[in-house]
Design a protein around this motif. Sequence first.
Motif, PDB file in Angstrom:
ATOM      1  N   VAL A  93       0.840  -1.202   0.000  1.00 44.92           N
ATOM      2  CA  VAL A  93       0.000   0.000   0.000  1.00 44.92           C
ATOM      3  C   VAL A  93       0.876   1.253   0.000  1.00 44.92           C
ATOM      4  O   VAL A  93       0.580   2.226  -0.701  1.00 44.92           O
ATOM      5  CB  VAL A  93      -0.954  -0.010   1.203  1.00 44.92           C
ATOM      6  CG1 VAL A  93      -1.712   1.303   1.317  1.00 44.92           C
ATOM      7  CG2 VAL A  93      -1.912  -1.178   1.104  1.00 44.92           C
ATOM      8  N   CYS A 103       2.231   1.757  -3.480  1.00 47.67           N
ATOM      9  CA  CYS A 103       1.171   2.271  -4.354  1.00 47.67           C
ATOM     10  C   CYS A 103       0.895   3.745  -4.078  1.00 47.67           C
ATOM     11  O   CYS A 103       0.687   4.531  -5.011  1.00 47.67           O
ATOM     12  CB  CYS A 103      -0.099   1.457  -4.176  1.00 47.67           C
ATOM     13  SG  CYS A 103       0.004  -0.208  -4.839  1.00 47.67           S
ATOM     14  N   CYS A 161      -6.253   8.985  -7.814  1.00 47.99           N
ATOM     15  CA  CYS A 161      -5.417   7.822  -7.504  1.00 47.99           C
ATOM     16  C   CYS A 161      -5.764   7.239  -6.131  1.00 47.99           C
ATOM     17  O   CYS A 161      -5.800   6.012  -5.969  1.00 47.99           O
ATOM     18  CB  CYS A 161      -3.941   8.204  -7.554  1.00 47.99           C
ATOM     19  SG  CYS A 161      -3.304   8.479  -9.208  1.00 47.99           S
ATOM     20  N   CYS A 162      -6.024   8.094  -5.162  1.00 42.25           N
ATOM     21  CA  CYS A 162      -6.378   7.600  -3.825  1.00 42.25           C
ATOM     22  C   CYS A 162      -7.731   6.900  -3.822  1.00 42.25           C
ATOM     23  O   CYS A 162      -7.918   5.902  -3.122  1.00 42.25           O
ATOM     24  CB  CYS A 162      -6.366   8.744  -2.824  1.00 42.25           C
ATOM     25  SG  CYS A 162      -4.712   9.299  -2.407  1.00 42.25           S
ATOM     26  N   LEU A 180      -7.131   3.524  -5.386  1.00 38.92           N
ATOM     27  CA  LEU A 180      -6.410   2.689  -4.426  1.00 38.92           C
ATOM     28  C   LEU A 180      -7.320   2.208  -3.314  1.00 38.92           C
ATOM     29  O   LEU A 180      -7.259   1.037  -2.899  1.00 38.92           O
ATOM     30  CB  LEU A 180      -5.224   3.467  -3.868  1.00 38.92           C
ATOM     31  CG  LEU A 180      -4.280   2.722  -2.938  1.00 38.92           C
ATOM     32  CD1 LEU A 180      -3.657   1.540  -3.650  1.00 38.92           C
ATOM     33  CD2 LEU A 180      -3.205   3.658  -2.428  1.00 38.92           C
TER      34      LEU A 180
END
Length: 66
Positions: free
Chosen positions: A7, A10, A54-55, A58
């Motif tokens: 994580v 990423c 992106c968050c 994710l």
Amino acid sequence: MTVSPTVLVCLATAVLLSLIVALMAVSLTRWDGASLPTALARGGIAFGGTLTLCCVVLAVLISSAR
């Protein structure tokens, strides 16, 4: 709660991608003839939008993996 190294990698990748997008937005805005404060503002907007996207991706991937 501990955070796995995957994580963190990423998240670091998301920050780097957002930084690249922001730099490209600044350079394209300056190339268009805008002033430096305008270019930096557009770069900040691009950084924030890319990092948010992106968050979200994710978070969806992490929640679907559990």
